[in-house]
Design a protein around this motif. Structure first.
Motif, PDB file in Angstrom:
ATOM      1  N   VAL A  28       0.479  -2.835  18.968  1.00  0.00           N
ATOM      2  CA  VAL A  28       0.084  -2.990  17.566  1.00  0.00           C
ATOM      3  C   VAL A  28       1.247  -3.576  16.778  1.00  0.00           C
ATOM      4  CG1 VAL A  28      -0.559  -1.756  15.455  1.00  0.00           C
ATOM      5  CG2 VAL A  28      -1.622  -1.140  17.640  1.00  0.00           C
ATOM      6  N   ILE A  29       0.931  -4.579  15.972  1.00  0.00           N
ATOM      7  CA  ILE A  29       1.914  -5.177  15.073  1.00  0.00           C
ATOM      8  C   ILE A  29       1.590  -4.733  13.654  1.00  0.00           C
ATOM      9  CG2 ILE A  29       2.924  -7.307  14.193  1.00  0.00           C
ATOM     10  CD1 ILE A  29       2.008  -8.689  16.765  1.00  0.00           C
ATOM     11  N   CYS A  30       2.581  -4.176  12.972  1.00  0.00           N
ATOM     12  CA  CYS A  30       2.444  -3.800  11.570  1.00  0.00           C
ATOM     13  C   CYS A  30       3.136  -4.855  10.731  1.00  0.00           C
ATOM     14  CB  CYS A  30       3.066  -2.423  11.323  1.00  0.00           C
ATOM     15  SG  CYS A  30       3.081  -1.910   9.580  1.00  0.00           S
ATOM     16  N   LEU A  31       2.406  -5.380   9.735  1.00  0.00           N
ATOM     17  CA  LEU A  31       2.962  -6.392   8.839  1.00  0.00           C
ATOM     18  C   LEU A  31       2.947  -5.838   7.419  1.00  0.00           C
ATOM     19  CD1 LEU A  31       0.792  -8.013  11.002  1.00  0.00           C
ATOM     20  CD2 LEU A  31       2.249  -9.874  10.182  1.00  0.00           C
ATOM     21  N   PRO A  32       4.005  -5.113   7.012  1.00  0.00           N
ATOM     22  CA  PRO A  32       4.050  -4.527   5.674  1.00  0.00           C
ATOM     23  C   PRO A  32       4.099  -5.600   4.595  1.00  0.00           C
ATOM     24  CG  PRO A  32       5.680  -3.517   7.117  1.00  0.00           C
ATOM     25  CD  PRO A  32       5.193  -4.755   7.792  1.00  0.00           C
ATOM     26  N   GLY A  33       3.421  -5.341   3.489  1.00  0.00           N
ATOM     27  CA  GLY A  33       3.422  -6.294   2.389  1.00  0.00           C
ATOM     28  C   GLY A  33       2.532  -5.819   1.268  1.00  0.00           C
ATOM     29  N   THR A  34       2.151  -6.727   0.396  1.00  0.00           N
ATOM     30  CA  THR A  34       1.228  -6.376  -0.686  1.00  0.00           C
ATOM     31  C   THR A  34      -0.039  -5.763  -0.117  1.00  0.00           C
ATOM     32  OG1 THR A  34       2.105  -8.191  -2.011  1.00  0.00           O
ATOM     33  CG2 THR A  34      -0.014  -7.283  -2.671  1.00  0.00           C
ATOM     34  N   HIS A  35      -0.563  -6.395   0.934  1.00  0.00           N
ATOM     35  CA  HIS A  35      -1.710  -5.861   1.675  1.00  0.00           C
ATOM     36  C   HIS A  35      -1.271  -5.720   3.128  1.00  0.00           C
ATOM     37  CE1 HIS A  35      -4.211  -8.108  -1.568  1.00  0.00           C
ATOM     38  NE2 HIS A  35      -3.826  -6.911  -1.988  1.00  0.00           N
ATOM     39  N   THR A  36      -0.785  -4.556   3.483  1.00  0.00           N
ATOM     40  CA  THR A  36      -0.253  -4.329   4.821  1.00  0.00           C
ATOM     41  C   THR A  36      -1.353  -4.459   5.868  1.00  0.00           C
ATOM     42  OG1 THR A  36       1.513  -2.904   4.007  1.00  0.00           O
ATOM     43  CG2 THR A  36       0.877  -2.631   6.305  1.00  0.00           C
ATOM     44  N   LYS A  37      -1.016  -5.121   6.980  1.00  0.00           N
ATOM     45  CA  LYS A  37      -1.951  -5.307   8.086  1.00  0.00           C
ATOM     46  C   LYS A  37      -1.465  -4.534   9.307  1.00  0.00           C
ATOM     47  CE  LYS A  37      -3.922  -8.695   5.664  1.00  0.00           C
ATOM     48  NZ  LYS A  37      -5.238  -8.580   5.016  1.00  0.00           N
ATOM     49  N   TRP A  38      -2.411  -3.900   9.982  1.00  0.00           N
ATOM     50  CA  TRP A  38      -2.179  -3.290  11.281  1.00  0.00           C
ATOM     51  C   TRP A  38      -3.040  -4.066  12.268  1.00  0.00           C
ATOM     52  CZ3 TRP A  38       1.180   0.812  12.108  1.00  0.00           C
ATOM     53  CH2 TRP A  38       1.681   1.431  10.941  1.00  0.00           C
ATOM     54  N   VAL A  39      -2.402  -4.722  13.241  1.00  0.00           N
ATOM     55  CA  VAL A  39      -3.099  -5.669  14.107  1.00  0.00           C
ATOM     56  C   VAL A  39      -2.963  -5.227  15.560  1.00  0.00           C
ATOM     57  CG1 VAL A  39      -3.357  -8.090  14.749  1.00  0.00           C
ATOM     58  CG2 VAL A  39      -2.519  -7.494  12.459  1.00  0.00           C
ATOM     59  N   ARG A  49      -6.732  -3.766  10.486  1.00  0.00           N
ATOM     60  CA  ARG A  49      -7.092  -3.086   9.244  1.00  0.00           C
ATOM     61  C   ARG A  49      -6.054  -3.430   8.179  1.00  0.00           C
ATOM     62  NH1 ARG A  49     -10.826   1.197   9.394  1.00  0.00           N
ATOM     63  NH2 ARG A  49     -10.800   0.919   7.134  1.00  0.00           N
ATOM     64  N   SER A  50      -6.547  -3.631   6.966  1.00  0.00           N
ATOM     65  CA  SER A  50      -5.677  -3.937   5.832  1.00  0.00           C
ATOM     66  C   SER A  50      -5.621  -2.741   4.886  1.00  0.00           C
ATOM     67  CB  SER A  50      -6.202  -5.157   5.062  1.00  0.00           C
ATOM     68  OG  SER A  50      -6.272  -6.286   5.894  1.00  0.00           O
ATOM     69  N   PHE A  51      -4.449  -2.509   4.302  1.00  0.00           N
ATOM     70  CA  PHE A  51      -4.244  -1.437   3.336  1.00  0.00           C
ATOM     71  C   PHE A  51      -3.555  -2.016   2.108  1.00  0.00           C
ATOM     72  CE2 PHE A  51      -4.776   0.622   7.351  1.00  0.00           C
ATOM     73  CZ  PHE A  51      -5.364   1.852   7.090  1.00  0.00           C
ATOM     74  N   MET A  52      -4.078  -1.719   0.912  1.00  0.00           N
ATOM     75  CA  MET A  52      -3.556  -2.281  -0.339  1.00  0.00           C
ATOM     76  C   MET A  52      -2.369  -1.483  -0.879  1.00  0.00           C
ATOM     77  SD  MET A  52      -7.127  -3.327  -2.241  1.00  0.00           S
ATOM     78  CE  MET A  52      -6.276  -3.803  -3.754  1.00  0.00           C
ATOM     79  N   THR A  53      -1.577  -0.921   0.001  1.00  0.00           N
ATOM     80  CA  THR A  53      -0.501  -0.015  -0.386  1.00  0.00           C
ATOM     81  C   THR A  53       0.510  -0.690  -1.309  1.00  0.00           C
ATOM     82  OG1 THR A  53      -0.802   1.126   1.712  1.00  0.00           O
ATOM     83  CG2 THR A  53       1.239   1.558   0.512  1.00  0.00           C
ATOM     84  N   GLY A  54       0.950  -1.892  -0.962  1.00  0.00           N
ATOM     85  CA  GLY A  54       1.938  -2.581  -1.786  1.00  0.00           C
ATOM     86  C   GLY A  54       1.415  -2.909  -3.165  1.00  0.00           C
ATOM     87  N   GLU A  55       0.163  -3.353  -3.228  1.00  0.00           N
ATOM     88  CA  GLU A  55      -0.420  -3.674  -4.528  1.00  0.00           C
ATOM     89  C   GLU A  55      -0.595  -2.416  -5.365  1.00  0.00           C
ATOM     90  OE1 GLU A  55      -4.116  -6.176  -6.523  1.00  0.00           O
ATOM     91  OE2 GLU A  55      -3.885  -6.126  -4.348  1.00  0.00           O
ATOM     92  N   LEU A  56      -1.005  -1.317  -4.736  1.00  0.00           N
ATOM     93  CA  LEU A  56      -1.144  -0.057  -5.471  1.00  0.00           C
ATOM     94  C   LEU A  56       0.199   0.413  -6.016  1.00  0.00           C
ATOM     95  CD1 LEU A  56      -3.660   1.902  -3.210  1.00  0.00           C
ATOM     96  CD2 LEU A  56      -4.069   1.043  -5.530  1.00  0.00           C
ATOM     97  N   PHE A  57       1.259   0.267  -5.211  1.00  0.00           N
ATOM     98  CA  PHE A  57       2.587   0.656  -5.702  1.00  0.00           C
ATOM     99  C   PHE A  57       2.946  -0.167  -6.934  1.00  0.00           C
ATOM    100  CE2 PHE A  57       7.158   0.264  -6.029  1.00  0.00           C
ATOM    101  CZ  PHE A  57       7.584   1.572  -5.898  1.00  0.00           C
TER     102      PHE A  57
END
Length: 295
Positions: free
Chosen positions: A138-149, A160-168
């Motif tokens: 699995v590759i994790c690409l942290p960012g505005t919309h973090t991706k787990w690939v 899967r995408s997570f809006m963690t960076g944008e929420l912060f």
């Protein structure tokens, strides 16, 4: 002499590199003329403003990112996962007026269930796999919309995408929490506690977020601790939702040192460890692979 031009064109920024025939970077430039600031007719002008001086004759441009969205220069569409990261053969040629240019835009990747999309990250994944073709994990690409690939046999199996960076960014800049976050600094203990709470009890996330404001009012929580706890809570909740991607998997991270380092620290506490590679380097590696595939 510039052999071709590599472009990473996001929503807010345009980054371009003059590339040698051997894949070396000769020059680099950027501007704030991202996709969000342009109409389709404005992309060619924006590109020439940044990279025009590199063009001495017929020049190929290979681009990734939001430039290929419906609102971009041309809709490059999506490859549908499971799939290999899109390469040069999948690129869409953009219309140009300057006959010195041949512009190829790479597609993004989509997923039907659960519905998800990426544009730009797939090129970083392609660059990573070009350098580590045997990677399975699995590759994790942290960012505005973090991706787990999830990667297997050289394919993007799922993501899967997570809006963690944008929420912060939204919570720290526009919510009631902004009043307690002024200044610089970072509190690693507050971050670690936030990750633990977000991971163990994500159902209390919105309550724990307001607790940051209450701690500031009642107990003078320092801005460094408040900011770190906010980040920790959000990343912890993300880790709770992405557990099937990182638990027991071979991991790799593609991102900037500070942000990727926060994810690495959070996961290390869960005995999940992986190495980081630089996002810009992986973007360039992916664009080089796409250019090579074009012949």
């Amino acid at each position: 002499m510039t052999d071709w031009i590599a472009v990473d064109w996001g929503t807010s920024r345009l980054r371009a590199w003059a590339m040698g025939a051997d894949g070396s970077v000769l020059q680099a430039a950027q501007s704030d003329m991202g996709m969000g600031a342009l109409t389709p007719a404005g992309f060619e002008t924006a590109l020439l403003e940044v990279a025009g001086e590199w063009i001495e004759g017929p020049t190929r441009v290979v681009a990734c990112g939001m430039v290929g969205a419906k609102q971009g220069w041309v809709d490059a569409g999506y490859a549908v996962a499971p799939c290999k990261p899109p390469m040069g053969a999948h690129a869409v040629e953009a219309p140009v007026k300057d006959d010195r240019l041949k512009v190829f835009i790479l597609p993004g990747v989509s997923q039907q269930r659960p519905a998800d999309v990426m544009r730009g990250e797939e090129t970083q994944v392609a660059g990573f796999l070009a350098q580590q073709p045997g990677f399975d994990g699995v590759i994790c690409l942290p960012g505005t919309h973090t991706k787990w690939v999830q990667i297997s046999a050289g394919e993007i199996v799922s993501f899967r995408s997570f809006m963690t960076g944008e929420l912060f960014a939204l919570l720290s800049g526009q919510s009631v929490l902004r009043h307690g976050l002024d200044g610089d600094g970072w509190d690693e203990e507050a971050f670690d506690a936030g990750v633990a709470d977000g991971l163990q009890r994500p159902q209390f996330l919105t309550s724990d977020l307001f607790g940051i404001r209450a701690e500031g009012l009642l107990n003078d929580m320092a801005p460094a601790a408040a900011r770190a706890r906010l980040s920790g809570l959000l990343i912890g909740a993300e880790l709770a939702g992405s557990k099937s991607y990182w638990l027991g998997q071979q991991l790799a991270f593609i991102g900037a040192p500070e942000l990727a380092g926060a994810y690495q620290r959070a996961l290390k506490a869960q005995a999940a460890i992986g190495d980081r590679t630089d996002a810009e380097a992986m973007t360039l590696a992916g664009l080089c692979a796409a250019n090579d595939a074009l012949g």
